[in-house]
Design a protein around this motif. Structure first.
Motif, PDB file in Angstrom:
ATOM      1  N   UNK A   1       0.744  -1.325   0.148  1.00  0.00           N
ATOM      2  CA  UNK A   1       0.211  -0.272   0.066  1.00  0.00           C
ATOM      3  C   UNK A   1       0.962   1.371   0.141  1.00  0.00           C
ATOM      4  N   UNK A   2       2.007   1.107  -0.330  1.00  0.00           N
ATOM      5  CA  UNK A   2       3.104   2.280  -0.477  1.00  0.00           C
ATOM      6  C   UNK A   2       3.103   2.978  -1.654  1.00  0.00           C
ATOM      7  N   UNK A   3       2.342   4.398  -2.009  1.00  0.00           N
ATOM      8  CA  UNK A   3       2.351   4.818  -2.791  1.00  0.00           C
ATOM      9  C   UNK A   3       3.392   4.860  -3.472  1.00  0.00           C
ATOM     10  N   UNK A   4       4.198   5.572  -2.939  1.00  0.00           N
ATOM     11  CA  UNK A   4       5.509   5.691  -3.888  1.00  0.00           C
ATOM     12  C   UNK A   4       6.069   4.940  -4.393  1.00  0.00           C
ATOM     13  N   UNK A   5       5.685   3.328  -3.813  1.00  0.00           N
ATOM     14  CA  UNK A   5       6.273   2.462  -5.289  1.00  0.00           C
ATOM     15  C   UNK A   5       5.118   3.138  -6.807  1.00  0.00           C
ATOM     16  N   UNK A   6       4.487   3.144  -6.553  1.00  0.00           N
ATOM     17  CA  UNK A   6       2.915   3.324  -8.015  1.00  0.00           C
ATOM     18  C   UNK A   6       3.200   4.681  -8.932  1.00  0.00           C
ATOM     19  N   UNK A   7       4.424   5.398  -8.005  1.00  0.00           N
ATOM     20  CA  UNK A   7       4.211   6.543  -8.767  1.00  0.00           C
ATOM     21  C   UNK A   7       5.461   5.868  -9.322  1.00  0.00           C
ATOM     22  N   UNK A   8       6.186   5.172  -9.419  1.00  0.00           N
ATOM     23  CA  UNK A   8       8.088   5.437  -9.441  1.00  0.00           C
ATOM     24  C   UNK A   8       7.361   4.420 -10.532  1.00  0.00           C
ATOM     25  N   UNK A   9       6.920   3.714 -10.627  1.00  0.00           N
ATOM     26  CA  UNK A   9       6.710   2.867 -11.905  1.00  0.00           C
ATOM     27  C   UNK A   9       5.888   3.230 -12.733  1.00  0.00           C
ATOM     28  N   UNK A  10       4.869   4.151 -12.514  1.00  0.00           N
ATOM     29  CA  UNK A  10       4.609   4.949 -13.354  1.00  0.00           C
ATOM     30  C   UNK A  10       5.143   5.449 -13.525  1.00  0.00           C
ATOM     31  N   UNK A  11       6.721   6.479 -13.468  1.00  0.00           N
ATOM     32  CA  UNK A  11       7.866   6.911 -13.802  1.00  0.00           C
ATOM     33  C   UNK A  11       7.817   6.766 -14.881  1.00  0.00           C
ATOM     34  N   UNK A  12       7.856   4.710 -14.537  1.00  0.00           N
ATOM     35  CA  UNK A  12       9.257   4.025 -15.420  1.00  0.00           C
ATOM     36  C   UNK A  12       8.187   4.107 -16.671  1.00  0.00           C
TER      37      UNK A  12
END
Length: 462
Positions: free
Chosen positions: A96-107
Motif C-alpha cells: 500500500x505504499x503509494x510511492x512504489x506505484x508512482x515510481x512504477x508509473x514513472x517507468x
C-alpha cells in the motif's frame, strides 16, 4: 572545516562531502542519507547521488525510503528492468505504499506507455495523503497523450486541493488555450478569484484570455488588478503595455514598459516594445535607440534585428539597412527572415549575385513563399542564368502549381531558349488562366513579347 564523521550533530551534506574528499567512511542514519540523496537529486548532482545511494544501501539495506530513492536513480539512468525488480520487491513488503506505484508509473511514462502510467497513478491516488502531487502527475500524463480535456480536469483537482500551486493553474490555462475555450477559461478563473481575490497570477491569466478575445478594455482592467495584487509583478506591466499599444495609448504603454526596467533586469522584449511605441509616436531617435538596445540585450531575438533593418529601409537608407542585415546573418545564419531582407536590399542596390545568394539561402532554410521564387527567378534572369531560372520556377510550381506569374515567366524563358513546344504550352496555359498578366512577358521578356508567334497566340485566345 573539519567534521567528526561519526558525530550526528554535523550538517549531513557537508559531512558527506568532507567524507568524499578524505576517503573516510562515516556513519549516517537513514534520515540523513535521505536528506543527502534528495539534495543531490534535486540539484542534479547525479554522481554524488549514486555514491550516497551506494553507501546508504550498505549501511541501511532494509530502509524502504532508501530503496525507493535507489529505484528513482535507476529510472533516471534508464535501467528500467533493475528498477522494476527493486520496486516489485518493495511492493511485496509494502503493497500500500503509494510511492512504489508512482515510481512504477514513472517507468511507464519514460517508456511512453502513458495509459499504464495513468492506471498506476490512479492507484497511488487512493493510497496517498499527497493527492495534489498525484493529480498533477496524472494531468501531465494526459498532456503527453494530448488528451487536454482530462489533463485539465486533473490539474483542476490539484488546484482545488492546493490553491497556491500556480504551476497547476498555468497548466489548466494551457489546456483551455489549446482547446480554444477562452470564455470557459475566464469563467473558471472568475470562480477561482472568488476564493482568491488577490491572486495576481489569476488576474494576469484573465487579462491574457480577454486579450486573445480582443476585448482590450476588460483585459486592461484585469492586468490592473494583477498589479494591485502585486505591484512588483513585471509580467503584468508587460502585458498591460501590450494592451495599451492595441488601444493606441502609446505614452501609457511606454510608462508601463519603463516600470519593468526599474523592477527587474531589463528584457529584450521591453526594449523592443519601447522602440515600437516610440516609432508609432514618430520619435525616431528613441525608436532606433531601443531597437539597438534590444539586439544588445538579446542578439538572437530576430524581431530586434528585423525592426532595425525595416526602420532603415523605410527611411530609404538601404546601405545602412543592408549593413544590419549582414550583421544579422552573421549572428544567426539559419534565419530565413534575415536572408530575405538581405536579398531584397541587395536587389534594390543592384547587387544581383548577392541578392540571388540571399534568396537561395532563404529557400534552403524553408522559406517557400511565392514572392521568394519570383524574386529569385527575376534575379537569375538578370544574371543570364536561364537554366537556373527554369529550375527555380519548376521548383516553385511544385508548391504553387497554378501560379500564373510563374507560368508566364516559364513561357518567356523557354521562348528565349528557343524551346518552342514548352514555351507554347506554358503561354497557352497562362493566357487561359489570366490573360491580364501578359504584362509580365511584356516587361521581363520584351523581345519575346514582340515575337509574331506570341502575338498570334495572344490574339487567338482573346
Amino acid at each position: 572545516m573539519d567534521f567528526d564523521l561519526n558525530n550526528e550533530g554535523g550538517y549531513s551534506i557537508e559531512k558527506f562531502e568532507s567524507m568524499l574528499k578524505t576517503n573516510e567512511v562515516g556513519f549516517f542514519d537513514s534520515d540523513e542519507f535521505e536528506q543527502i540523496i534528495e539534495h543531490y537529486l534535486e540539484s542534479g548532482k547525479m554522481a554524488n547521488a549514486r555514491k550516497a545511494i551506494h553507501l546508504a544501501l550498505a549501511q541501511h539495506p532494509s530502509s524502504m525510503n532508501i530503496q525507493l530513492l535507489h529505484a528513482e536513480m535507476l529510472v533516471f539512468d534508464n535501467r528500467f528492468d533493475d528498477a522494476h525488480e527493486v520496486l516489485n520487491t518493495l511492493h511485496e513488503v509494502q503493497p500500500t505504499n503509494s510511492e512504489i506505484f508512482i515510481q512504477k508509473a514513472n517507468i511507464f511514462s519514460k517508456t511512453e506507455r502513458h495509459d499504464l502510467a495513468i492506471d498506476l497513478l490512479k492507484k497511488a491516488l487512493d493510497l496517498t495523503d499527497d493527492k495534489a502531487d498525484v493529480y498533477n502527475l496524472i494531468g501531465m500524463e494526459f498532456l503527453f497523450i494530448e488528451d487536454y480535456s482530462n489533463a485539465k480536469v486533473n490539474f483542476m483537482q490539484c488546484l482545488e486541493i492546493d490553491d497556491t500551486d500556480y504551476s497547476a493553474l498555468y497548466n489548466i490555462m494551457y489546456c483551455f488555450d489549446f482547446l480554444g475555450e477562452h470564455q470557459q477559461a475566464i469563467d473558471f478563473l472568475n470562480m477561482f478569484l472568488n476564493e482568491n481575490p488577490y491572486s495576481e497570477v489569476a488576474w494576469h491569466q484573465v487579462g491574457k484570455q480577454y486579450f486573445d478575445l480582443k476585448m482590450y478594455e476588460k483585459s486592461l482592467a484585469a492586468f490592473e488588478f494583477a498589479i494591485i495584487s502585486d505591484e512588483h509583478f513585471v509580467g503584468a506591466y508587460l502585458e498591460k503595455g501590450k494592451v495599451l499599444e492595441k488601444l493606441g495609448r502609446y505614452n501609457e504603454a511606454i510608462e508601463n514598459y519603463q516600470i519593468t526596467l526599474t523592477l527587474d533586469d531589463p528584457t529584450s522584449f521591453a526594449y523592443l516594445r519601447l522602440g515600437k511605441c516610440y516609432q508609432k509616436l514618430g520619435v525616431d531617435e528613441l525608436a532606433i535607440k531601443f531597437f539597438k538596445k534590444t539586439i544588445t540585450e538579446d542578439p538572437l531575438l530576430d524581431k530586434g534585428w528585423i525592426s532595425i533593418i525595416d526602420y532603415y529601409s523605410r527611411k530609404l537608407n538601404y546601405p545602412k539597412a543592408l549593413t544590419y542585415a549582414e550583421k544579422a546573418t552573421e549572428v544567426d545564419a539559419e534565419n530565413a527572415l534575415y536572408w530575405i531582407r538581405y536579398a531584397d536590399l541587395n536587389k534594390r542596390l543592384n547587387f544581383f549575385e548577392e541578392a540571388e545568394y540571399g534568396y537561395r539561402r532563404a529557400i534552403e532554410l524553408g522559406n517557400y513563399e511565392e514572392q521568394t521564387w519570383l524574386s529569385r527567378a527575376d534575379i537569375l534572369l538578370a544574371l543570364g542564368e536561364y537554366r537556373a531560372v527554369i529550375s527555380n520556377l519548376n521548383h516553385g510550381l511544385e508548391f504553387y502549381p497554378d501560379h500564373v506569374e510563374m507560368v508566364y515567366r516559364l513561357a518567356g524563358i523557354y521562348f528565349t531558349l528557343n524551346q518552342l513546344n514548352e514555351a507554347r504550352f506554358h503561354l497557352q496555359n497562362a493566357l487561359k488562366t489570366d490573360p491580364e498578366f501578359i504584362i509580365i512577358l511584356e516587361e521581363l521578356y520584351p523581345a519575346v513579347y514582340e515575337m509574331d508567334e506570341v502575338q498570334d497566340l495572344i490574339a487567338s485566345l482573346k
